[in-house]
Design a protein around this motif. Sequence first.
Motif, PDB file in Angstrom:
ATOM      1  N   SER A 358       0.355  -0.087   5.709  1.00 13.28           N
ATOM      2  CA  SER A 358       1.697   0.146   5.187  1.00 13.28           C
ATOM      3  C   SER A 358       2.269   1.454   5.718  1.00 13.28           C
ATOM      4  O   SER A 358       1.612   2.495   5.679  1.00 13.28           O
ATOM      5  CB  SER A 358       1.650   0.189   3.654  1.00 13.28           C
ATOM      6  N   TYR A 359       3.488   1.385   6.220  1.00 12.36           N
ATOM      7  CA  TYR A 359       4.221   2.548   6.711  1.00 12.36           C
ATOM      8  C   TYR A 359       5.459   2.724   5.835  1.00 12.36           C
ATOM      9  O   TYR A 359       6.340   1.859   5.826  1.00 12.36           O
ATOM     10  CB  TYR A 359       4.654   2.347   8.158  1.00 12.36           C
ATOM     11  N   GLY A 360       5.540   3.828   5.099  1.00 14.23           N
ATOM     12  CA  GLY A 360       6.720   4.089   4.284  1.00 14.23           C
ATOM     13  C   GLY A 360       7.879   4.543   5.150  1.00 14.23           C
ATOM     14  O   GLY A 360       7.741   5.491   5.930  1.00 14.23           O
ATOM     15  N   ASP A 363       8.800   8.145   5.272  1.00 15.65           N
ATOM     16  CA  ASP A 363       7.934   9.057   6.013  1.00 15.65           C
ATOM     17  C   ASP A 363       8.069   8.892   7.513  1.00 15.65           C
ATOM     18  O   ASP A 363       7.260   9.415   8.272  1.00 15.65           O
ATOM     19  CB  ASP A 363       6.471   8.826   5.621  1.00 15.65           C
ATOM     20  N   SER A 538      11.284   1.568   0.734  1.00 18.13           N
ATOM     21  CA  SER A 538      11.124   0.547   1.767  1.00 18.13           C
ATOM     22  C   SER A 538       9.875   0.799   2.601  1.00 18.13           C
ATOM     23  O   SER A 538       9.504   1.959   2.835  1.00 18.13           O
ATOM     24  CB  SER A 538      12.355   0.523   2.687  1.00 18.13           C
ATOM     25  N   THR A 539       9.238  -0.260   3.061  1.00 19.84           N
ATOM     26  CA  THR A 539       8.024  -0.131   3.863  1.00 19.84           C
ATOM     27  C   THR A 539       8.008  -1.155   4.998  1.00 19.84           C
ATOM     28  O   THR A 539       8.639  -2.212   4.929  1.00 19.84           O
ATOM     29  CB  THR A 539       6.752  -0.358   3.019  1.00 19.84           C
ATOM     30  N   GLU A 541       4.970  -3.216   6.968  1.00 14.65           N
ATOM     31  CA  GLU A 541       3.559  -3.534   6.843  1.00 14.65           C
ATOM     32  C   GLU A 541       3.103  -4.286   8.087  1.00 14.65           C
ATOM     33  O   GLU A 541       3.629  -5.363   8.397  1.00 14.65           O
ATOM     34  CB  GLU A 541       3.308  -4.350   5.578  1.00 14.65           C
ATOM     35  N   THR A 561       1.364   6.707   4.809  1.00 22.43           N
ATOM     36  CA  THR A 561       1.360   7.361   3.500  1.00 22.43           C
ATOM     37  C   THR A 561      -0.052   7.639   3.006  1.00 22.43           C
ATOM     38  O   THR A 561      -0.248   8.016   1.863  1.00 22.43           O
ATOM     39  CB  THR A 561       2.090   6.470   2.472  1.00 22.43           C
TER      40      THR A 561
END
Length: 721
Positions: A358-360, A363, A538-539, A541, A561
Amino acid sequence: MKIRTSFPYETTRQDVRIPLSDGTRLYARVWRPRTGEPVPALLEYLPHRLTDWTAPRDWQRHPWYAGHGYASVRVDVRGHGNSEGMPGDEYSPVELRDGVEVIEWLAAQPWCSGRVGMFGISWGGCNALQIAALAPEPLEAVVTVCSSDDRYDNDVHYMGGSVLAVDMHAWAATMLASVSRPPDPLYVGDAWRDMWLWRLEAVEPLIHIWLSHQTRDSYWQHGSVCEDYGAIKAAVLAVGGWHDPYRDTVLRLVERLRHLPDDRVRALIGPWSHQYPDRGLPPGPAIGFLQETLRWWDRHLKGITAPDSASGTGGVPEEPKLRCWISDSHPPATVYEELAGRWVGEPSWPSPNVGFVSYGLGDAASQGAAQPPAQIRAPAPVLVRSPMHTGLDAGRFCPLGNDADLPPDQREEDGKSVCFDFGVERETWILGRPRVRLRLTSRAPRGQVVARLCDVAPDGASTLVTRGALNLSARRGRDKAVEWTPGTTEDLDFELNGIGHAFPPGHRIRLAVSSAYWPWIWPQPGSEAGFLLDPAGSTLELPVRAGTGEAIGTIDMISATGAIGAIGATGAIGAITFSEPEQAEPLGVVIPLTLNEQRPERLVVRDVAKGEWRLEVDALPHSRLRSSGGTRAYPDGLELTEDAVDTYTVNESDPLSARTRSDRSIRLHRPELPWDVRIDTRSEIACDATSFITSDEVVCREGDEVVFHRTWERRIPRTAG
């Protein structure tokens, strides 16, 4: 490519007419081995005219199968080619019922062992799946290539609940021109003209029915095997390419056909476009696909489980359930002769070797392609308001191996989107369907959101990896249309198309989000207002695959994250290899050389004063056969000339300006008969806030005489599209 000239069996070829229970006769071509023993039959069943349109492709594989001990049969659907009867909608109940009768007829022939397999690509592959779901007793195995298990959301009609302007329109135009072609007098005799005129009176543009069903209702459920995978009893080998729009069907089939014994389901996904994997059309590498399928037929139709050292054939060994290609990172280009990468094997799907990272978006290293990659923390919601011509660099929806099929550098598209970048510290393989979870505040009742995943090199070049879209009114299910209350915020999620790709260290993973994607997605009224996207909620994936080769170990996965644990790989798999591609001797079609100037495959024209953009596409369906206007001379004396152009126009600030046009011209000529017919068609779609407006025209000539002329005008309510 190896051209095979000798086989274990000598072969014969015969054209026959298969009788159906209602008296209709379907035209068929049968290649058989010369043997006194009955053999299994292989069926390819589709509407695309076996004596001309698919004849070159048919010659590559049907004689090859016959030479290896199978009766290989190519049949035209009723109302098409030289088959009797009236044409209908694609995959109609009549078409599928006819297919079952053909299988039963084949099984009953004295030269058939009673065991039947079915194969095909695109329409033929869909028919193989859909007829397998009807479970006729003689059908024991299928090979389905570039096909769909979901007619609504994984075909040429809709994407994420949005109208596919690019291919629903073009494919409907292609089929209108195709069904308007006459039978060939060389094969049906003097009856050809009466058959032609009778058919023409029944012709109806398919766009009418496709646009009349804008949600996933019972019309689309018919023929969608995803409604009941358990109905399929035959063994299934599912095949696709990462550059084919149907590839997700392969992943779903290998996942959902768990009711079948383990050795009766296999899947294969390569780097290919919408082509058989042995044809050598870009992108490669091509494989010995006919040999792969022969092993499949040998096991399930002949019961051969051990390799035959004499013939080089044999059954399916204990191989991975899913074999797929992971491409190396590559610079953007509209064609690749071959892509670098590697084959990997998965014991099942979903695979124990793949886990989601998962990438926020809050970030991300950058927002907006023009901003420097400085760390941004806790950003405020951002406005996504893309101009309507965003998407002109999307490439062809259904690539065929042409020079301009694939998406060029995505930097212009990225500049019309909101972008979120993530640095790559070590090589990262992704395999499967990425997904996004987005927190949106819509500014209008209708709209669409498009997400593109790109591989950004250190020099800024942006290569499209995969993409997905969602009609905002379909956010609560494809079977309903729910308008958005402007100003309210909702969380939504959707998947991107499946892919196998390796991001190298030093590159950036980019998620680009836009509110328009023309001409793939037909813009919604009011969508020019865009929407607000909250990165904090929001993410992105990504399905990250463990390992860096055939022997796979356990590695820790770190998201943007923080750590999310470990992905363990099971069952190290040896190197996956394939035989050299081989085919039977080609048909011998001649493409005359002329001095005619060849138009561009894809041309973008901008009217600066009007803010209008026009995309013109050379739409001939035969890859790399465009020279001399698509003229081909066949060994049986037929001269076939085709021309096809699709045009997509939109004003950059007005979603109601979108319009499409397709022009088709076909000439069929036999100087020795003499016989000379021409078909010209025009298809257009425009829109206003409440309706799609379609216009179609067919003009058919025999010599200089117009024998048929008809126009259709329809206004179809925009219920969801």
